[in-house]
Design an enzyme around this catalytic site. Structure first.
Site, PDB file in Angstrom:
ATOM      1  N   LEU A  17       0.419 -11.745   1.472  1.00  0.00           N
ATOM      2  CA  LEU A  17       0.326 -11.373   0.067  1.00  0.00           C
ATOM      3  C   LEU A  17       1.449 -10.431  -0.322  1.00  0.00           C
ATOM      4  O   LEU A  17       1.994 -10.515  -1.429  1.00  0.00           O
ATOM      5  CB  LEU A  17      -1.029 -10.723  -0.218  1.00  0.00           C
ATOM      6  CG  LEU A  17      -1.220 -10.152  -1.622  1.00  0.00           C
ATOM      7  CD1 LEU A  17      -1.074 -11.226  -2.693  1.00  0.00           C
ATOM      8  CD2 LEU A  17      -2.567  -9.450  -1.731  1.00  0.00           C
ATOM      9  N   ASP A  61       5.120   3.138   9.301  1.00  0.00           N
ATOM     10  CA  ASP A  61       3.690   2.981   9.539  1.00  0.00           C
ATOM     11  C   ASP A  61       2.964   3.799   8.482  1.00  0.00           C
ATOM     12  O   ASP A  61       3.082   5.028   8.455  1.00  0.00           O
ATOM     13  CB  ASP A  61       3.360   3.497  10.940  1.00  0.00           C
ATOM     14  CG  ASP A  61       1.881   3.392  11.278  1.00  0.00           C
ATOM     15  OD1 ASP A  61       1.073   3.073  10.396  1.00  0.00           O
ATOM     16  OD2 ASP A  61       1.536   3.664  12.452  1.00  0.00           O
ATOM     17  N   VAL A  62       2.228   3.139   7.590  1.00  0.00           N
ATOM     18  CA  VAL A  62       1.625   3.863   6.472  1.00  0.00           C
ATOM     19  C   VAL A  62       0.563   4.853   6.920  1.00  0.00           C
ATOM     20  O   VAL A  62       0.186   5.746   6.152  1.00  0.00           O
ATOM     21  CB  VAL A  62       1.036   2.901   5.412  1.00  0.00           C
ATOM     22  CG1 VAL A  62       2.139   2.066   4.772  1.00  0.00           C
ATOM     23  CG2 VAL A  62      -0.071   2.033   5.997  1.00  0.00           C
ATOM     24  N   TYR A 160     -13.590  -4.384   7.530  1.00  0.00           N
ATOM     25  CA  TYR A 160     -12.621  -4.574   6.446  1.00  0.00           C
ATOM     26  C   TYR A 160     -13.240  -4.234   5.088  1.00  0.00           C
ATOM     27  O   TYR A 160     -12.653  -3.517   4.269  1.00  0.00           O
ATOM     28  CB  TYR A 160     -12.136  -6.024   6.468  1.00  0.00           C
ATOM     29  CG  TYR A 160     -11.293  -6.438   5.291  1.00  0.00           C
ATOM     30  CD1 TYR A 160      -9.932  -6.150   5.261  1.00  0.00           C
ATOM     31  CD2 TYR A 160     -11.851  -7.127   4.213  1.00  0.00           C
ATOM     32  CE1 TYR A 160      -9.139  -6.541   4.184  1.00  0.00           C
ATOM     33  CE2 TYR A 160     -11.072  -7.515   3.144  1.00  0.00           C
ATOM     34  CZ  TYR A 160      -9.722  -7.219   3.128  1.00  0.00           C
ATOM     35  OH  TYR A 160      -8.959  -7.601   2.059  1.00  0.00           O
ATOM     36  N   LYS A 164     -12.266  -1.172   2.370  1.00  0.00           N
ATOM     37  CA  LYS A 164     -11.808  -1.454   1.013  1.00  0.00           C
ATOM     38  C   LYS A 164     -12.734  -0.823  -0.029  1.00  0.00           C
ATOM     39  O   LYS A 164     -12.285  -0.398  -1.103  1.00  0.00           O
ATOM     40  CB  LYS A 164     -11.709  -2.965   0.793  1.00  0.00           C
ATOM     41  CG  LYS A 164     -10.584  -3.635   1.578  1.00  0.00           C
ATOM     42  CD  LYS A 164      -9.216  -3.157   1.113  1.00  0.00           C
ATOM     43  CE  LYS A 164      -8.099  -4.000   1.719  1.00  0.00           C
ATOM     44  NZ  LYS A 164      -6.757  -3.566   1.272  1.00  0.00           N
TER      45      LYS A 164
END
Length: 254
Positions: A17, A61-62, A160, A164
Site C-alpha cells: 500500500l 525503523d519507525v 493487528y 490499529k
C-alpha cells in the site's frame, strides 16, 4: 494546503500500500519521502522512477525515535522545507493469512507488543518528529492508516486489530492536542485490499466472499485507497480532524 510541492512522508512507502500512496502523492506534484526499513532495492527503484528531484528514499525503523528524527531532518535538508504531510503506513512484518494467524489460545504478549510498537509507537515517533516543522509552517496533515477489522472482524487478527484500534485512539487524542496549531490528524481504514504484499497470502475465496457482501460488489484496490489520502492531505479536508474514514466499498458502515 495545496498538495502540489508539499513535502509528504510515507512510512513503509516503498512497497505494498505504501508504494501506491507514494505514487498517488507524486502524481499530484508532491515531493515524497519514501521511508523504508528493509526494502532498499524497491525504494531506490521507485525514487528513480519518480525522479530524484521529486522523491527521496530514506531508511529508518519507525519504532526508533532517533532514526525517525534523523529521517525528518534529512528530508528537510534535501527538499529545503519541512514535512507538512505525514502518512503513518508502516506495517511490522504481517501477512493477512487466516490459517497462519495467532488464534486466541496461541496469542502471546510478544505478538501484541510487536504490532503495538509498529503501529502506535511508530506512529507516535513520526508525529513527534514532524510536528515542529508543521507548527513552523502553520499547518500540517497527519494521516494514520487503520483497518475496518475493529468494526467487522471477519477474520480475527487479534494482534493487528488491537494495535490499529489503539492507533485510532491516539489519532483522536492527538487531533485534540494539535488542532490549535493548524494540524489535523485523521485515520483512513481499509478492508482487505486486492492486492498488496500483505494480502498476497489471502485465498481467492476470501476475496470473493468479501466482494459478495460489499455494496460495490468488489474488493477495494490499493490505488482507490491511496487516492483517499489525497483528500485528507488537501485543503478540502481542512475542517476535518479526529475522524476515521472507512474505505472498503461500503462493506462496513461506521
Amino acid at each position: 494546503m495545496r498538495i502540489e510541492n508539499t513535502i509528504v512522508l510515507v512510512t513503509g512507502g516503498a512497497r505494498g500500500l505504501g508504494e501506491h500512496l507514494s505514487r498517488a502523492f507524486a502524481r499530484e506534484g508532491a515531493r515524497v519521502v519514501v521511508n523504508y526499513h528493509s526494502s532498499e532495492e524497491r525504494a531506490n527503484a521507485l525514487v528513480q522512477e519518480l525522479g530524484e528531484d521529486w522523491a527521496l528514499a530514506v531508511c529508518a525503523d519507525v519504532t526508533d525515535a532517533q532514526q525517525v528524527r534523523d529521517m525528518v531532518a534529512r528530508a528537510r535538508e534535501h527538499f529545503g522545507a519541512p514535512i507538512t504531510v505525514a502518512v503513518n503506513n508502516a506495517l511490522v512484518d504481517f501477512s493477512f493469512n487466516g490459517d497462519a494467524r495467532p488464534t486466541l489460545d496461541t496469542l502471546t504478549a510478544e505478538n501484541l507488543t510487536q504490532q503495538f510498537e509498529g503501529a502506535v509507537v511508530g506512529g507516535l515517533n513520526v508525529m513527534q518528529a514532524v510536528v515542529p516543522g508543521m507548527a513552523e509552517a502553520g499547518e500540517g496533515r497527519i494521516i494514520n492508516i487503520g483497518t475496518n477489522l475493529f468494526q467487522n472482524p471477519v477474520v480475527p487478527y487479534h494482534d493487528y486489530t488491537a494495535a490499529k484500534a489503539a492507533l485510532l485512539s491516539l489519532t483522536r487524542t492527538a487531533a485534540k492536542d494539535l488542532g490549535p496549531q493548524g494540524i489535523t490528524v485523521n485515520m483512513i481504514s481499509g478492508g482487505l485490499l486486492r492486492t498488496t504484499d500483505a494480502s498476497a497470502a489471502t485465498p481467492d475465496e476470501v476475496f470473493d466472499f468479501i466482494a459478495a457482501g460489499t455494496p460495490l460488489g468488489r474488493v477495494t484496490t490499493p490505488e482507490e485507497f491511496a487516492d483517499t489520502a489525497l483528500f485528507f492531505a488537501s485543503d478540502w479536508s481542512r475542517g476535518v480532524t479526529g475522524q476515521n474514514l472507512v474505505v472498503d466499498g461500503g462493506l462496513v458502515v461506521d
